[in-house]
Design a protein around this motif. Structure first.
Motif, PDB file in Angstrom:
ATOM      1  N   PHE A 100      16.334  60.897  37.075  1.00  0.00           N
ATOM      2  CA  PHE A 100      16.653  60.926  38.480  1.00  0.00           C
ATOM      3  C   PHE A 100      16.454  62.698  39.219  1.00  0.00           C
ATOM      4  O   PHE A 100      15.539  63.397  38.473  1.00  0.00           O
ATOM      5  CB  PHE A 100      18.376  61.759  38.381  1.00  0.00           C
ATOM      6  N   ALA A 101      16.590  62.769  39.992  1.00  0.00           N
ATOM      7  CA  ALA A 101      15.683  63.182  41.256  1.00  0.00           C
ATOM      8  C   ALA A 101      16.596  64.513  41.081  1.00  0.00           C
ATOM      9  O   ALA A 101      17.631  65.092  40.861  1.00  0.00           O
ATOM     10  CB  ALA A 101      15.017  63.392  42.542  1.00  0.00           C
ATOM     11  N   PRO A 102      15.514  65.540  40.881  1.00  0.00           N
ATOM     12  CA  PRO A 102      16.164  67.346  40.288  1.00  0.00           C
ATOM     13  C   PRO A 102      17.404  67.940  41.955  1.00  0.00           C
ATOM     14  O   PRO A 102      16.884  69.289  42.338  1.00  0.00           O
ATOM     15  CB  PRO A 102      15.233  67.964  39.494  1.00  0.00           C
ATOM     16  N   VAL A 103      17.501  66.970  42.547  1.00  0.00           N
ATOM     17  CA  VAL A 103      18.196  67.091  43.993  1.00  0.00           C
ATOM     18  C   VAL A 103      19.638  67.334  43.970  1.00  0.00           C
ATOM     19  O   VAL A 103      19.835  66.095  43.512  1.00  0.00           O
ATOM     20  CB  VAL A 103      17.548  66.551  44.862  1.00  0.00           C
ATOM     21  N   PRO A 143       9.887  70.304  40.095  1.00  0.00           N
ATOM     22  CA  PRO A 143      11.785  70.394  40.373  1.00  0.00           C
ATOM     23  C   PRO A 143      12.204  70.840  41.475  1.00  0.00           C
ATOM     24  O   PRO A 143      13.402  70.427  41.623  1.00  0.00           O
ATOM     25  CB  PRO A 143      11.607  72.515  39.505  1.00  0.00           C
ATOM     26  N   ASP A 144      11.298  70.611  42.213  1.00  0.00           N
ATOM     27  CA  ASP A 144      11.903  70.517  43.825  1.00  0.00           C
ATOM     28  C   ASP A 144      11.806  68.773  44.095  1.00  0.00           C
ATOM     29  O   ASP A 144      12.338  68.689  45.179  1.00  0.00           O
ATOM     30  CB  ASP A 144      11.601  71.323  45.246  1.00  0.00           C
ATOM     31  N   GLY A 145      11.410  68.403  44.037  1.00  0.00           N
ATOM     32  CA  GLY A 145      11.509  66.085  43.756  1.00  0.00           C
ATOM     33  C   GLY A 145      10.664  66.221  44.550  1.00  0.00           C
ATOM     34  O   GLY A 145      10.891  64.884  45.151  1.00  0.00           O
ATOM     35  N   SER A 146       9.707  66.660  45.156  1.00  0.00           N
ATOM     36  CA  SER A 146       8.599  66.472  46.630  1.00  0.00           C
ATOM     37  C   SER A 146       7.619  65.501  45.738  1.00  0.00           C
ATOM     38  O   SER A 146       6.925  64.879  46.110  1.00  0.00           O
ATOM     39  CB  SER A 146       7.903  67.898  46.918  1.00  0.00           C
ATOM     40  N   ALA A 147       7.447  65.786  44.340  1.00  0.00           N
ATOM     41  CA  ALA A 147       6.491  64.706  43.603  1.00  0.00           C
ATOM     42  C   ALA A 147       6.388  64.255  42.299  1.00  0.00           C
ATOM     43  O   ALA A 147       7.550  64.951  41.407  1.00  0.00           O
ATOM     44  CB  ALA A 147       4.962  66.086  43.867  1.00  0.00           C
ATOM     45  N   LEU A 148       5.547  63.885  41.537  1.00  0.00           N
ATOM     46  CA  LEU A 148       5.826  63.140  40.470  1.00  0.00           C
ATOM     47  C   LEU A 148       4.374  64.210  39.646  1.00  0.00           C
ATOM     48  O   LEU A 148       2.934  63.931  40.139  1.00  0.00           O
ATOM     49  CB  LEU A 148       5.812  61.989  40.500  1.00  0.00           C
ATOM     50  N   LEU A 149       4.863  64.470  38.418  1.00  0.00           N
ATOM     51  CA  LEU A 149       3.237  64.708  37.347  1.00  0.00           C
ATOM     52  C   LEU A 149       3.293  63.486  36.088  1.00  0.00           C
ATOM     53  O   LEU A 149       4.581  62.763  35.391  1.00  0.00           O
ATOM     54  CB  LEU A 149       4.429  65.956  36.521  1.00  0.00           C
ATOM     55  N   VAL A 150       2.016  62.953  36.871  1.00  0.00           N
ATOM     56  CA  VAL A 150       1.641  61.599  35.925  1.00  0.00           C
ATOM     57  C   VAL A 150       1.224  61.781  35.077  1.00  0.00           C
ATOM     58  O   VAL A 150      -0.091  62.951  34.752  1.00  0.00           O
ATOM     59  CB  VAL A 150       0.850  60.872  37.386  1.00  0.00           C
ATOM     60  N   ALA A 151       1.610  61.029  33.885  1.00  0.00           N
ATOM     61  CA  ALA A 151       0.952  60.730  32.861  1.00  0.00           C
ATOM     62  C   ALA A 151       0.506  59.321  32.497  1.00  0.00           C
ATOM     63  O   ALA A 151       0.867  59.035  32.192  1.00  0.00           O
ATOM     64  CB  ALA A 151       1.715  61.990  30.910  1.00  0.00           C
ATOM     65  N   HIS A 152      -0.603  60.125  32.109  1.00  0.00           N
ATOM     66  CA  HIS A 152      -2.184  58.677  32.207  1.00  0.00           C
ATOM     67  C   HIS A 152      -2.188  58.401  30.195  1.00  0.00           C
ATOM     68  O   HIS A 152      -3.333  59.086  30.039  1.00  0.00           O
ATOM     69  CB  HIS A 152      -2.937  59.054  33.337  1.00  0.00           C
ATOM     70  N   ASP A 153      -1.886  57.455  30.266  1.00  0.00           N
ATOM     71  CA  ASP A 153      -2.496  56.770  28.455  1.00  0.00           C
ATOM     72  C   ASP A 153      -3.526  55.721  28.896  1.00  0.00           C
ATOM     73  O   ASP A 153      -3.028  54.860  28.939  1.00  0.00           O
ATOM     74  CB  ASP A 153      -1.809  56.486  27.871  1.00  0.00           C
ATOM     75  N   PHE A 154      -4.819  55.741  28.277  1.00  0.00           N
ATOM     76  CA  PHE A 154      -5.779  55.193  28.360  1.00  0.00           C
ATOM     77  C   PHE A 154      -6.980  55.260  27.021  1.00  0.00           C
ATOM     78  O   PHE A 154      -7.605  56.058  27.076  1.00  0.00           O
ATOM     79  CB  PHE A 154      -6.386  54.832  29.240  1.00  0.00           C
ATOM     80  N   GLU A 155      -7.230  54.136  26.615  1.00  0.00           N
ATOM     81  CA  GLU A 155      -8.361  54.041  25.877  1.00  0.00           C
ATOM     82  C   GLU A 155      -7.944  55.004  24.353  1.00  0.00           C
ATOM     83  O   GLU A 155      -8.958  55.884  23.758  1.00  0.00           O
ATOM     84  CB  GLU A 155      -9.241  53.510  25.755  1.00  0.00           C
ATOM     85  N   ALA A 156      -6.695  55.261  23.705  1.00  0.00           N
ATOM     86  CA  ALA A 156      -6.286  56.339  23.432  1.00  0.00           C
ATOM     87  C   ALA A 156      -5.962  57.664  23.658  1.00  0.00           C
ATOM     88  O   ALA A 156      -6.886  59.206  22.269  1.00  0.00           O
ATOM     89  CB  ALA A 156      -7.290  56.384  21.378  1.00  0.00           C
TER      90      ALA A 156
END
Length: 619
Positions: free
Chosen positions: A237-240, A285-298
């Motif tokens: 959930f959004a942290p707000v 933490p402020d809900g304004s953005a996302l930290l994106v984890a990208h996984d490609f070809e190991a």
């Protein structure tokens, strides 16, 4: 003890890369990699971000540690013979919750103790022991949502409400025979997400949002009514306060990627991130953005996605793999990074090392090389390492990953590095069933379980021999868990292809394993096979190593935890009895733990036994 009575002490074997420690004792580099102190990515309290919780092997056993960032003070929270890794901080930072099982059997209860130290106490009085199926803790310090799994009850969700009287028993708000678990609790503590598989496909979850009284708010199910099953996962959930946006992982375009679902209005916001491979995310933490984890070809990297501008900005990380990351309230990002050659380090985008454990550092290993091989189901990605300067053909270990829904990556691993130190090449295959290569690749192993994966491994094996890397007379098939299962199955279905087999915590007799294993894995097996052993006996027979045990020619080494709920010991013993009945060359090592060990000395002993077995049985 070993089945043959032969004992190998921890640390024995070749002195490849050895150096002298204090006192003059000689410790080989492969052992130093296991002994080097390590830490996990710290969890931090949402409303007290200076209070953190992490896992470390500093004492020789993986345990939980509390860390007060404001003072720098650290203290060990748990101290158990078989280690502890499952823990969580309350949002206010006042309590540390940890899961207490017996000798690694994964069946137990939640306990808690104050962050500053003190006696442990039962965290949820009134709940009997079970397998854990998620936990969510409210910011009010009183709301608790506990997911449980047992053979008798199936999956249940229990709630301790903020208005409950002191000592009141938790209230059950969800129950189903199929597997389910707690996804998250909203920031204001009013909504709960349950990930469930009521449709019967344990590989593809649906989401249900409930109020604390169990009433349904919304459902999201991409699996219903379609010929192609699609899965969903709760990312939080959004942290707000009062914000009803839920971050959801979906597979609608043939891979994992995030979207935002407003559970109150039903509105779905497709992010459509232009990144190849699988993508996950968590909130800033402020809900304004996302930290994106990208996984490609190991390999993995990080990005920041601004929800207002829809701008995607790279978070600079070295080439390799990111095994975890979190955005801090000051906007910095902390992440755990490693590569096949370089040991893990906990970094921050501020440029500093966040948490550097005391003690000797792990020696480096060698870089990984990529190999792409045409297989019967498409191109297979393999990761190859060999001793520096070595030329083939070399004795080669095919180290098969577990899961099966997992993948090997360009990340540091002490096990493969030990083989390289002893002169072996190591090949790791991301066979069909592995994650990171799209939904179809992951889902391909249904019904012909095990046999599909071995086709891909065989294609890479043929490439390794034809390329001059691997000596065809010195090929080792090795793996743990699902990798151990594939090892035993491969030795029986491809008996002329392998000179040796090393299987750790394996499935060996699939029918008995099904009846003895934890309930969540029974659900997964029903999905993979299309039914129970009684409903589709021919599929279980075709995929069980026990079916082919009499065809095994290579010497076999098996290690197993006597308390393992995932690959239970009885089915291993059935397989071993068949080997012994025809005097096949084999050794068995049983140890007092569950599905693997969290004790460093025990892990070193197991690797030493495998190295010794290979040295005695290979030319």
């Amino acid at each position: 003890m070993s089945e043959t009575g032969k004992q190998v002490d921890a640390g024995t074997g070749s002195d490849a890369g050895a150096g002298s420690d204090a006192g003059g004792a000689v410790t080989p580099d492969w052992e130093k990699r296991f002994r080097a102190p390590r830490v996990s990515l710290p969890d931090w309290a949402e409303d007290a971000p200076d209070r953190s919780l992490f896992v470390s092997n500093a004492t020789g056993t993986y345990e939980l540690y509390a860390w007060d960032r404001a003072t720098g003070a650290q203290r060990q929270v748990t101290d158990r013979a078989n280690g502890t890794t499952d823990g969580l901080l309350t949002p206010d930072g006042h309590w540390i919750w940890w899961f207490d099982d017996k000798d690694g059997d994964e069946f137990g209860v939640w306990r808690r103790q104050p962050f500053t130290g003190g006696a442990d106490e039962a965290a949820v009085p009134g709940l009997a022991p079970s397998y854990p199926a998620g936990l969510a803790l409210g910011r009010d310090g009183r709301t608790v949502v506990v997911g449980r799994s047992t053979d008798e009850d199936g999956s249940t969700v229990h709630v301790v409400r903020p208005d409950a009287a002191p000592g009141a028993e938790p209230v059950e708000i969800y129950r189903h025979r199929e597997s389910a678990g707690v996804g998250d609790l909203s920031h204001d503590g009013s909504l709960i997400v349950v990930e469930h598989t009521e449709h019967g496909d344990a590989m593809h979850s649906a989401l249900r949002v409930l109020r604390l009284d169990g009433s349904v708010v919304a459902d999201l199910d991409d699996s219903k009514g379609g010929e192609v099953e699609l899965g969903l996962e709760c990312l939080g959930f959004a942290p707000v306060d009062g914000d009803t946006r839920l971050l959801v992982g979906h597979q609608r375009r043939g891979r994992w990627e995030p979207m935002v679902w407003d559970v109150a209005s039903g509105e779905e916001t497709d992010l459509a991130l232009d990144l190849p491979g699988d993508v996950s995310a968590e909130w800033y933490p402020d809900g304004s953005a996302l930290l994106v984890a990208h996984d490609f070809e190991a390999r993995g990297d990080l990005w920041r996605y601004d929800l207002a501008t829809r701008e995607l900005t790279r978070v600079e990380t070295p080439r390799g793999s990111v095994s975890g990351a979190t955005a801090r309230p000051d906007g910095t990002v902390e992440y755990m990074w490693s590569s096949a050659a370089e040991p893990p380090v906990l970094r921050s985008t501020s440029g500093r090392v966040v948490l550097d454990p005391p003690g000797p550092k792990a020696p480096a290993s060698v870089p990984v090389e990529d190999a792409w091989v045409e297989g019967p189901g498409g191109r297979v990605h393999a990761l190859v390492q060999k001793p520096a300067g070595a030329t083939g053909p070399l004795p080669t270990v095919f180290e098969v990953h577990g899961g099966p829904t997992w993948h090997d990556s360009d990340s540091f691993a002490a096990g493969p590095a030990a083989w390289i130190d002893h002169g072996y090449a190591v090949v790791r295959v991301n066979y069909r069933g592995s994650t990171g290569y799209g939904r179809e690749w992951t889902d391909a192993l249904k019904h012909r379980v095990g046999l599909i994966e071995l086709e891909d491994i065989a294609a890479v094996r043929d490439w390794a021999v034809a390329s001059g890397l691997a000596d065809p007379d010195r090929l080792i098939l090795s793996g743990g868990s699902w990798g151990g299962y594939l090892t035993l199955l491969g030795l029986g279905t491809q008996p002329d292809a392998w000179a040796l087999g090393l299987a750790a915590v394996p499935v060996a007799d699939y029918v008995t394993a099904y009846h003895d294993e934890m309930e969540a894995l029974k659900a997964m097996d029903r999905t993979l096979f299309g039914g129970t052993p009684e409903e589709v006996p021919e599929r279980f027979e075709a995929s069980s190593p026990l079916t082919y045990v009499d065809a095994v020619k290579a010497p076999v080494y098996i290690s197993a935890g006597v308390n393992d709920p995932r690959c239970p010991i009885r089915q291993v013993e059935n397989y071993v009895d068949r080997l012994a009945g025809r005097a096949a060359v084999h050794e068995v090592y049983r140890y007092d733990a569950g599905h693997g060990s969290l004790v460093v000395d025990e892990r070193i002993k197991q690797v030493a036994l495998e190295l010794d077995f290979a040295a005695r049985h290979l030319r």
